[in-house]
Design a protein around this motif. Structure first.
Motif, PDB file in Angstrom:
ATOM      1  N   SER A  12       0.786  -1.255   0.124  1.00  0.00           N
ATOM      2  CA  SER A  12      -0.008   0.122   0.059  1.00  0.00           C
ATOM      3  C   SER A  12       0.804   1.268  -0.028  1.00  0.00           C
ATOM      4  O   SER A  12       2.194   1.029   0.183  1.00  0.00           O
ATOM      5  CB  SER A  12      -0.706   0.074   1.425  1.00  0.00           C
ATOM      6  OG  SER A  12      -1.925   1.006   1.185  1.00  0.00           O
ATOM      7  N   ASP A  13       0.422   2.370  -0.061  1.00  0.00           N
ATOM      8  CA  ASP A  13       1.102   3.536  -0.226  1.00  0.00           C
ATOM      9  C   ASP A  13       1.818   3.867   1.246  1.00  0.00           C
ATOM     10  O   ASP A  13       1.342   4.246   2.315  1.00  0.00           O
ATOM     11  CB  ASP A  13       0.126   4.815  -0.388  1.00  0.00           C
ATOM     12  CG  ASP A  13       0.884   6.188  -0.590  1.00  0.00           C
ATOM     13  OD1 ASP A  13       1.965   6.294  -0.692  1.00  0.00           O
ATOM     14  OD2 ASP A  13       0.461   7.170  -0.505  1.00  0.00           O
ATOM     15  N   GLY A  14       3.056   3.673   1.221  1.00  0.00           N
ATOM     16  CA  GLY A  14       3.957   3.690   2.154  1.00  0.00           C
ATOM     17  C   GLY A  14       3.883   2.729   3.507  1.00  0.00           C
ATOM     18  O   GLY A  14       4.513   2.876   4.344  1.00  0.00           O
ATOM     19  N   ALA A  15       3.589   1.514   3.003  1.00  0.00           N
ATOM     20  CA  ALA A  15       3.576   0.457   4.004  1.00  0.00           C
ATOM     21  C   ALA A  15       3.509  -0.931   3.262  1.00  0.00           C
ATOM     22  O   ALA A  15       2.952  -1.080   2.138  1.00  0.00           O
ATOM     23  CB  ALA A  15       2.262   0.595   4.790  1.00  0.00           C
ATOM     24  N   ALA A  16       4.152  -1.958   3.826  1.00  0.00           N
ATOM     25  CA  ALA A  16       3.954  -3.304   3.512  1.00  0.00           C
ATOM     26  C   ALA A  16       3.292  -3.963   4.546  1.00  0.00           C
ATOM     27  O   ALA A  16       3.720  -4.062   5.622  1.00  0.00           O
ATOM     28  CB  ALA A  16       5.529  -3.754   3.367  1.00  0.00           C
ATOM     29  N   LEU A  17       1.962  -4.410   4.202  1.00  0.00           N
ATOM     30  CA  LEU A  17       0.939  -4.980   5.219  1.00  0.00           C
ATOM     31  C   LEU A  17       1.145  -6.406   5.116  1.00  0.00           C
ATOM     32  O   LEU A  17       1.095  -7.156   4.153  1.00  0.00           O
ATOM     33  CB  LEU A  17      -0.406  -4.593   4.634  1.00  0.00           C
ATOM     34  CG  LEU A  17      -0.465  -3.152   4.369  1.00  0.00           C
ATOM     35  CD1 LEU A  17      -1.843  -2.935   3.748  1.00  0.00           C
ATOM     36  CD2 LEU A  17      -0.406  -2.346   5.585  1.00  0.00           C
ATOM     37  N   ALA A  18       1.479  -7.093   6.652  1.00  0.00           N
ATOM     38  CA  ALA A  18       1.443  -8.293   6.688  1.00  0.00           C
ATOM     39  C   ALA A  18       0.101  -8.918   6.900  1.00  0.00           C
ATOM     40  O   ALA A  18      -0.846  -8.567   7.484  1.00  0.00           O
ATOM     41  CB  ALA A  18       2.195  -8.651   8.060  1.00  0.00           C
ATOM     42  N   VAL A  19      -0.308  -9.940   5.667  1.00  0.00           N
ATOM     43  CA  VAL A  19      -1.609 -10.483   5.825  1.00  0.00           C
ATOM     44  C   VAL A  19      -1.673 -12.008   5.966  1.00  0.00           C
ATOM     45  O   VAL A  19      -0.396 -12.651   5.596  1.00  0.00           O
ATOM     46  CB  VAL A  19      -2.060 -10.287   4.321  1.00  0.00           C
ATOM     47  CG1 VAL A  19      -3.586 -10.683   4.224  1.00  0.00           C
ATOM     48  CG2 VAL A  19      -2.148  -8.817   4.024  1.00  0.00           C
ATOM     49  N   TYR A  20      -2.591 -12.480   6.776  1.00  0.00           N
ATOM     50  CA  TYR A  20      -2.572 -13.955   6.951  1.00  0.00           C
ATOM     51  C   TYR A  20      -3.797 -14.584   6.602  1.00  0.00           C
ATOM     52  O   TYR A  20      -4.811 -13.855   6.623  1.00  0.00           O
ATOM     53  CB  TYR A  20      -2.424 -13.918   8.655  1.00  0.00           C
ATOM     54  CG  TYR A  20      -1.396 -13.388   9.041  1.00  0.00           C
ATOM     55  CD1 TYR A  20      -0.112 -13.982   9.218  1.00  0.00           C
ATOM     56  CD2 TYR A  20      -1.338 -12.004   9.386  1.00  0.00           C
ATOM     57  CE1 TYR A  20       1.150 -13.299   9.592  1.00  0.00           C
ATOM     58  CE2 TYR A  20      -0.216 -11.291   9.795  1.00  0.00           C
ATOM     59  CZ  TYR A  20       1.024 -12.132  10.120  1.00  0.00           C
ATOM     60  OH  TYR A  20       2.013 -11.073  10.556  1.00  0.00           O
TER      61      TYR A  20
END
Length: 284
Positions: A12-20
């Motif tokens: 995402s804009d400005g972030a790496a999101l940890a998804v499970y």
């Protein structure tokens, strides 16, 4: 405890999101779980166990929590609620082989931030339902506070909620603010809650600093056209039960459920929370 059978990173804009991902990947129902402060995705471990194979379950660490990485954590703008809304859609877009609508369930700040993507014109095409627990819309709080401020008989309600929100205002005080997260945890020994990572306690403060005062002063009118269930824990030490008043002004398809529980109801009553979520998803 159920372990995720798949995990990935959503950009995402400005972030790496940890998804499970958990549950049954072939289920007809897909649910999205969004945690609040000061938690991370593990807040829902027991609830995910209770859901079992009845649904495909997606959860993620929001900005400030868990394994999600924010590129510029020193900037409050990195935690703006508008970016959090973009994160939600980035996570949904990253789900492989997604079939049908998403049934979102959010608690605490997770619910506060979810009202923003639900305002989006895309929401009715993406979401089948929303279950909100202990996380009112900031825009609703702003409009409600203004209406109540004009009626002296409502002033005790306004003052009572300000008192319950002491920690939010404490987050904004220079120097003193850094001690508030620990006080936040110690202030409620009779309110069982999942253990909080000290790192999440500190990082998540930016969610409040970036959004509360700004959106309480000015913002768009609240809006949600997705069928919504608002769960009201009657013993919530942070939120007055009467905050649900007037929500029907802007949610046409609204159900309100009062539960005899405290703030972390999805954690203390995980089986009940799972049943409420899936029942609501099936009814809409």
């Amino acid at each position: 405890m159920t372990e995720p059978h798949s995990r990935w990173t959503a950009r995402s804009d400005g972030a790496a999101l940890a998804v499970y991902e958990y549950g049954n990947p072939d289920a007809d129902t897909t649910v999205l779980l969004v945690h609040g402060y000061p938690n991370n995705h593990t807040m829902f471990d027991a609830m995910i166990d209770a859901i079992g194979d009845r649904a495909r379950v997606i959860s993620y660490d929001t900005r400030g929590g868990g394994h999600t990485v924010v590129e510029h954590p020193e900037k409050s703008s990195s935690f703006a609620i508008e970016r959090l809304a973009d994160d939600t859609y980035a996570v949904i877009d990253s789900i492989p082989d997604l079939r049908g609508p998403i049934h979102a369930f959010a608690h605490d700040w997770g619910s506060v931030q979810m009202w923003e993507p639900l305002r989006d014109p895309r929401a009715t095409d993406v979401f089948g339902s929303f279950t909100s627990v202990s996380g009112p819309s900031i825009d609703h709080l702003r409009e409600t506070s203004r209406r109540r401020g004009l009626r002296p008989t409502q002033w005790p309600s306004v003052l009572g909620q300000l008192g319950r929100s002491w920690y939010i205002w404490g987050f904004h005080i220079p120097v003193v603010g850094k001690y508030v997260p620990d006080l936040f945890v110690k202030a409620g020994p009779a309110d069982p809650a999942p253990a909080a990572d000290p790192i999440d306690l500190q990082r998540g403060v930016e969610l409040y600093r970036a959004n509360i005062i700004r959106r309480m002063l000015s913002g768009p009118p609240p809006r949600c056209e997705v069928p919504t269930l608002v769960v009201v824990p009657l013993k919530d030490r942070f939120l007055s039960a009467d905050l649900v008043e007037d929500v029907d002004r802007w949610i046409p398809d609204l159900t309100v459920l009062e539960v005899d529980a405290k703030h972390w109801w999805p954690w203390t009553h995980a089986s009940d929370a799972a049943d409420v979520l899936l029942d609501h998803a099936q009814r809409v």
